[in-house]
Design a protein around this motif. Structure first.
Motif, PDB file in Angstrom:
ATOM      1  N   UNK A   7      -4.713  -3.813  -2.108  1.00  0.00           N
ATOM      2  CA  UNK A   7      -3.618  -4.027  -3.007  1.00  0.00           C
ATOM      3  C   UNK A   7      -3.761  -5.147  -3.824  1.00  0.00           C
ATOM      4  N   UNK A   8      -3.356  -5.138  -5.080  1.00  0.00           N
ATOM      5  CA  UNK A   8      -3.200  -6.433  -5.978  1.00  0.00           C
ATOM      6  C   UNK A   8      -2.018  -6.154  -6.880  1.00  0.00           C
ATOM      7  N   UNK A  14       2.546  -1.726 -21.054  1.00  0.00           N
ATOM      8  CA  UNK A  14       3.020  -0.353 -21.701  1.00  0.00           C
ATOM      9  C   UNK A  14       2.338   0.670 -21.263  1.00  0.00           C
ATOM     10  N   UNK A  15       0.831   0.428 -21.005  1.00  0.00           N
ATOM     11  CA  UNK A  15       0.045   1.616 -20.561  1.00  0.00           C
ATOM     12  C   UNK A  15       0.380   1.975 -19.043  1.00  0.00           C
ATOM     13  N   UNK A  16       1.133   1.298 -18.393  1.00  0.00           N
ATOM     14  CA  UNK A  16       1.695   1.765 -16.995  1.00  0.00           C
ATOM     15  C   UNK A  16       2.665   2.623 -16.933  1.00  0.00           C
ATOM     16  N   UNK A  17       3.462   2.778 -18.168  1.00  0.00           N
ATOM     17  CA  UNK A  17       4.520   3.451 -18.286  1.00  0.00           C
ATOM     18  C   UNK A  17       4.562   4.949 -17.837  1.00  0.00           C
ATOM     19  N   UNK A  18       3.581   5.637 -17.846  1.00  0.00           N
ATOM     20  CA  UNK A  18       3.325   6.980 -17.254  1.00  0.00           C
ATOM     21  C   UNK A  18       3.350   6.964 -15.649  1.00  0.00           C
ATOM     22  N   UNK A  19       2.783   6.034 -15.046  1.00  0.00           N
ATOM     23  CA  UNK A  19       2.372   5.797 -13.571  1.00  0.00           C
ATOM     24  C   UNK A  19       3.993   5.313 -13.156  1.00  0.00           C
ATOM     25  N   UNK A  20       4.528   4.543 -13.756  1.00  0.00           N
ATOM     26  CA  UNK A  20       5.869   3.993 -13.305  1.00  0.00           C
ATOM     27  C   UNK A  20       6.736   5.062 -13.263  1.00  0.00           C
ATOM     28  N   UNK A  60      -4.181  -0.117  -6.428  1.00  0.00           N
ATOM     29  CA  UNK A  60      -5.313  -0.140  -6.049  1.00  0.00           C
ATOM     30  C   UNK A  60      -6.435   0.058  -6.949  1.00  0.00           C
ATOM     31  N   UNK A  61      -7.514  -0.466  -6.724  1.00  0.00           N
ATOM     32  CA  UNK A  61      -8.633   0.141  -7.597  1.00  0.00           C
ATOM     33  C   UNK A  61      -8.757   1.265  -7.745  1.00  0.00           C
ATOM     34  N   UNK A  62      -8.692   2.165  -6.549  1.00  0.00           N
ATOM     35  CA  UNK A  62      -8.895   3.537  -6.664  1.00  0.00           C
ATOM     36  C   UNK A  62      -7.834   4.383  -7.396  1.00  0.00           C
ATOM     37  N   UNK A  63      -6.597   3.981  -7.179  1.00  0.00           N
ATOM     38  CA  UNK A  63      -5.335   4.722  -7.633  1.00  0.00           C
ATOM     39  C   UNK A  63      -4.707   4.457  -8.798  1.00  0.00           C
ATOM     40  N   UNK A  64      -4.696   2.967  -9.198  1.00  0.00           N
ATOM     41  CA  UNK A  64      -3.959   2.462 -10.048  1.00  0.00           C
ATOM     42  C   UNK A  64      -2.541   2.142  -9.465  1.00  0.00           C
ATOM     43  N   UNK A  65      -1.344   2.101 -10.395  1.00  0.00           N
ATOM     44  CA  UNK A  65      -0.303   1.710  -9.597  1.00  0.00           C
ATOM     45  C   UNK A  65       0.297   2.564  -8.645  1.00  0.00           C
ATOM     46  N   UNK A  66       0.974   1.915  -7.333  1.00  0.00           N
ATOM     47  CA  UNK A  66       1.234   2.914  -6.417  1.00  0.00           C
ATOM     48  C   UNK A  66       2.804   2.315  -6.390  1.00  0.00           C
ATOM     49  N   UNK A  67       3.187   1.257  -6.858  1.00  0.00           N
ATOM     50  CA  UNK A  67       4.568   0.888  -6.524  1.00  0.00           C
ATOM     51  C   UNK A  67       5.046  -0.183  -7.816  1.00  0.00           C
ATOM     52  N   UNK A  92       5.446   8.053  -3.210  1.00  0.00           N
ATOM     53  CA  UNK A  92       5.646   8.657  -1.984  1.00  0.00           C
ATOM     54  C   UNK A  92       4.613   8.538  -1.116  1.00  0.00           C
ATOM     55  N   UNK A  93       3.065   8.817  -1.483  1.00  0.00           N
ATOM     56  CA  UNK A  93       2.273   8.562  -0.327  1.00  0.00           C
ATOM     57  C   UNK A  93       1.813   7.156   0.056  1.00  0.00           C
ATOM     58  N   UNK A  94       2.524   6.296  -0.356  1.00  0.00           N
ATOM     59  CA  UNK A  94       2.197   4.694  -0.052  1.00  0.00           C
ATOM     60  C   UNK A  94       3.383   4.142   0.686  1.00  0.00           C
ATOM     61  N   UNK A  95       4.493   4.773   0.871  1.00  0.00           N
ATOM     62  CA  UNK A  95       5.687   4.291   1.732  1.00  0.00           C
ATOM     63  C   UNK A  95       5.374   4.196   3.001  1.00  0.00           C
TER      64      UNK A  95
END
Length: 144
Positions: A7-8, A14-20, A60-67, A92-95
């Motif tokens: 994790x980082x 703004x590019x994270x808006x959809x993931x958020x 994560x590098x593999x998934x992008x934003x998870x939280x 959900x998958x990272x809780x």
């Protein structure tokens, strides 16, 4: 020990808006982190990027934003200057993997750098699935 899966944390853009929005909507659907009932779109989340709010993501590098963790001004009244409400949402998958604490810590650091001095947790502390959320004075801001 927390499973932080490479994790980082970083400031959201703004590019994270959809993931958020996707992470937020999982919290709405699962009824574990908010009293909100209407899903949010990426456009709704894009409105957060005005400079008034702080938004951090854990990825994560593999998934992008998870939280994400976000802080919004508590009130427009001058008396509350420096006070911010904050919330943390984990996909959900990272809780249950210790991801909430690093993104919250990143938010607290960014808030302190901006001059905010008192956090105010909103909503989620009393929901099932939020195991032992730390009191605000244990996560970086002193009691005022």
């Amino acid at each position: 020990m927390a499973d932080t899966i490479g994790l980082r944390t970083r400031a959201a853009t703004l590019a994270d808006a959809a993931a958020i929005a996707a992470i937020y909507n999982e919290g709405i659907a699962d009824r574990i982190a908010t009293f909100e009932t209407e899903p949010r779109s990426a456009e709704n989340i894009a409105e957060w990027f005005t400079g008034q709010q702080l938004v951090m993501v854990a990825e994560t590098e593999a998934t992008g934003p998870v939280a994400f963790a976000a802080s919004f001004p508590y009130s427009d009244r001058a008396f509350y200057s420096g006070v911010g409400e904050f919330s943390v949402y984990v996909g959900r998958d990272f809780r249950g993997r210790g991801i909430g604490q690093p993104v919250l810590s990143a938010l607290m650091e960014a808030a302190a750098a901006r001059g905010l001095h008192k956090p105010r947790a909103i909503e989620g502390g009393g929901f099932r699935g939020n195991r032992n959320p730390p009191p605000s004075w244990e996560i970086g801001w002193p009691l005022a």
